[in-house]
Design a protein around this motif. Sequence first.
Motif, PDB file in Angstrom:
ATOM      1  N   ARG A 176       0.848  -1.193   0.000  1.00  0.00           N
ATOM      2  CA  ARG A 176       0.000   0.000   0.000  1.00  0.00           C
ATOM      3  C   ARG A 176       0.880   1.239   0.000  1.00  0.00           C
ATOM      4  N   ILE A 177       0.283   2.379  -0.280  1.00  0.00           N
ATOM      5  CA  ILE A 177       1.023   3.651  -0.345  1.00  0.00           C
ATOM      6  C   ILE A 177       0.344   4.652   0.569  1.00  0.00           C
ATOM      7  N   THR A 178       1.135   5.276   1.429  1.00  0.00           N
ATOM      8  CA  THR A 178       0.594   6.222   2.405  1.00  0.00           C
ATOM      9  C   THR A 178       1.322   7.564   2.294  1.00  0.00           C
ATOM     10  N   VAL A 179       0.536   8.629   2.247  1.00  0.00           N
ATOM     11  CA  VAL A 179       1.060   9.984   2.084  1.00  0.00           C
ATOM     12  C   VAL A 179       1.164  10.670   3.445  1.00  0.00           C
ATOM     13  N   HIS A 180       2.296  11.345   3.665  1.00  0.00           N
ATOM     14  CA  HIS A 180       2.575  12.070   4.904  1.00  0.00           C
ATOM     15  C   HIS A 180       2.942  13.517   4.589  1.00  0.00           C
ATOM     16  N   HIS A 181       2.973  14.353   5.631  1.00  0.00           N
ATOM     17  CA  HIS A 181       3.679  15.625   5.519  1.00  0.00           C
ATOM     18  C   HIS A 181       4.735  15.655   6.618  1.00  0.00           C
ATOM     19  N   THR A 182       5.670  16.600   6.501  1.00  0.00           N
ATOM     20  CA  THR A 182       6.747  16.656   7.496  1.00  0.00           C
ATOM     21  C   THR A 182       6.381  17.540   8.682  1.00  0.00           C
ATOM     22  N   ALA A 183       5.230  18.234   8.584  1.00  0.00           N
ATOM     23  CA  ALA A 183       4.628  18.985   9.698  1.00  0.00           C
ATOM     24  C   ALA A 183       5.363  20.265  10.080  1.00  0.00           C
ATOM     25  N   ALA A 184       6.406  20.640   9.350  1.00  0.00           N
ATOM     26  CA  ALA A 184       7.105  21.909   9.599  1.00  0.00           C
ATOM     27  C   ALA A 184       6.830  22.843   8.424  1.00  0.00           C
ATOM     28  N   VAL A 229      11.001  -1.431   6.171  1.00  0.00           N
ATOM     29  CA  VAL A 229       9.835  -0.876   6.870  1.00  0.00           C
ATOM     30  C   VAL A 229      10.160   0.523   7.373  1.00  0.00           C
ATOM     31  N   GLY A 230       9.220   1.464   7.202  1.00  0.00           N
ATOM     32  CA  GLY A 230       9.396   2.809   7.725  1.00  0.00           C
ATOM     33  C   GLY A 230       9.176   2.854   9.226  1.00  0.00           C
ATOM     34  N   ASP A 231       9.268   4.067   9.769  1.00  0.00           N
ATOM     35  CA  ASP A 231       9.031   4.252  11.203  1.00  0.00           C
ATOM     36  C   ASP A 231       7.985   5.331  11.423  1.00  0.00           C
ATOM     37  N   THR A 232       7.390   5.335  12.613  1.00  0.00           N
ATOM     38  CA  THR A 232       6.342   6.300  12.927  1.00  0.00           C
ATOM     39  C   THR A 232       6.290   6.553  14.424  1.00  0.00           C
ATOM     40  N   ARG A 233       5.919   7.768  14.787  1.00  0.00           N
ATOM     41  CA  ARG A 233       5.679   8.101  16.191  1.00  0.00           C
ATOM     42  C   ARG A 233       4.255   7.727  16.608  1.00  0.00           C
ATOM     43  N   THR A 234       3.431   7.339  15.636  1.00  0.00           N
ATOM     44  CA  THR A 234       2.032   7.041  15.931  1.00  0.00           C
ATOM     45  C   THR A 234       1.814   5.536  16.056  1.00  0.00           C
ATOM     46  N   TYR A 291       0.429   2.995  14.435  1.00  0.00           N
ATOM     47  CA  TYR A 291       0.093   2.012  13.404  1.00  0.00           C
ATOM     48  C   TYR A 291       1.370   1.302  12.971  1.00  0.00           C
ATOM     49  N   ASP A 292       1.208   0.151  12.369  1.00  0.00           N
ATOM     50  CA  ASP A 292       2.344  -0.633  11.899  1.00  0.00           C
ATOM     51  C   ASP A 292       2.604  -0.289  10.433  1.00  0.00           C
ATOM     52  N   PRO A 293       3.735   0.368  10.101  1.00  0.00           N
ATOM     53  CA  PRO A 293       3.981   0.771   8.720  1.00  0.00           C
ATOM     54  C   PRO A 293       4.515  -0.342   7.821  1.00  0.00           C
ATOM     55  N   THR A 294       4.526  -1.575   8.316  1.00  0.00           N
ATOM     56  CA  THR A 294       4.942  -2.693   7.478  1.00  0.00           C
ATOM     57  C   THR A 294       4.046  -2.769   6.247  1.00  0.00           C
ATOM     58  N   GLY A 295       4.660  -2.863   5.081  1.00  0.00           N
ATOM     59  CA  GLY A 295       3.904  -2.938   3.833  1.00  0.00           C
ATOM     60  C   GLY A 295       3.552  -1.599   3.234  1.00  0.00           C
ATOM     61  N   TRP A 350      -4.736   5.754   9.218  1.00  0.00           N
ATOM     62  CA  TRP A 350      -4.185   4.623   9.968  1.00  0.00           C
ATOM     63  C   TRP A 350      -3.931   4.930  11.440  1.00  0.00           C
ATOM     64  N   ALA A 351      -3.927   6.212  11.799  1.00  0.00           N
ATOM     65  CA  ALA A 351      -3.581   6.573  13.176  1.00  0.00           C
ATOM     66  C   ALA A 351      -4.243   7.897  13.543  1.00  0.00           C
ATOM     67  N   ALA A 352      -4.299   8.171  14.838  1.00  0.00           N
ATOM     68  CA  ALA A 352      -4.862   9.423  15.334  1.00  0.00           C
ATOM     69  C   ALA A 352      -3.828  10.529  15.160  1.00  0.00           C
ATOM     70  N   THR A 353      -3.895  11.221  14.036  1.00  0.00           N
ATOM     71  CA  THR A 353      -2.920  12.260  13.703  1.00  0.00           C
ATOM     72  C   THR A 353      -3.539  13.224  12.702  1.00  0.00           C
ATOM     73  N   ALA A 354      -3.025  14.442  12.657  1.00  0.00           N
ATOM     74  CA  ALA A 354      -3.458  15.401  11.646  1.00  0.00           C
ATOM     75  C   ALA A 354      -2.769  15.155  10.307  1.00  0.00           C
ATOM     76  N   CYS A 355      -1.690  14.402  10.304  1.00  0.00           N
ATOM     77  CA  CYS A 355      -0.902  14.121   9.109  1.00  0.00           C
ATOM     78  C   CYS A 355      -1.762  13.416   8.044  1.00  0.00           C
TER      79      CYS A 355
END
Length: 237
Positions: free
Chosen positions: A69-77, A125-130, A132-136, A183-188
């Motif tokens: 799957r593909i998930t879009v993020h922002h860097t929040a700064a 696998v990526g990493d996250t502070r939230t 959810y499991d970013p595997t895949g 996937w997680a409780a975040t504004a991202c």
Amino acid sequence: MVTATSAVLPDGSNGGATSTTSPPTTTTTEAPTTTATTAPVPATVAVLCRDAWGARPPSGEFTEHTIERITVHHTAAVIEDNRLSPGFTRKHQADHQSLGWPDIAYHFLIDRNGHIYQGRPYTAVGDTRTSYDPTGHLLIAVKGNFEEQELTEAQQESLVAKLAWGVGEFGVAPTEITGHRDWAATACPGESLYAMVESGELAAAVAEEVEGGPATLEVSCGEGAIALVTAIEAGTA
């Protein structure tokens, strides 16, 4: 580009016969014209390699995975001045490694002028502070805080091209592209970017891009790539 040209036949006539009582009769026949069309062209997605933007080596071992799957993020700064983008990428990596992560969390990052930076290997696998499991997940981060600002046109174009590559490379349907907040409780990834995901606007743009055929990933390294990063920091690229 494939262009169809208009074909117009010569005028027809009655062979020049005349009458003393009436003028010659002339008829004109035109073949139907065709409308010029443009064939979709596969995209080449240029990516600045890690050495070019000054990445540190990974500080630990990666966990391998398969992209599903593909998930879009922002860097929040908030970034208004794109000259800061390479430095922010180095800062993000240092921050993420300080958390005990082996590398910057994302696989790719896109700056305000549409330049794409190579992050950790997408086989890892990526990493996250939230929570959810970013595997895949293929993690694509757009630089900025889209709770407070809008994407630039260049960012949108690069995001669509990068997503089109991911869709083709990993067999993910455009309609299955998600945002971090799915996937997680975040504004991202921020309200203005997530609105494009939620409305289907982003999926439609990616689907249109995919019509041109499989996109090619071109990782740029060496003196040319380093010179481009120098130009970004100077505000000339």
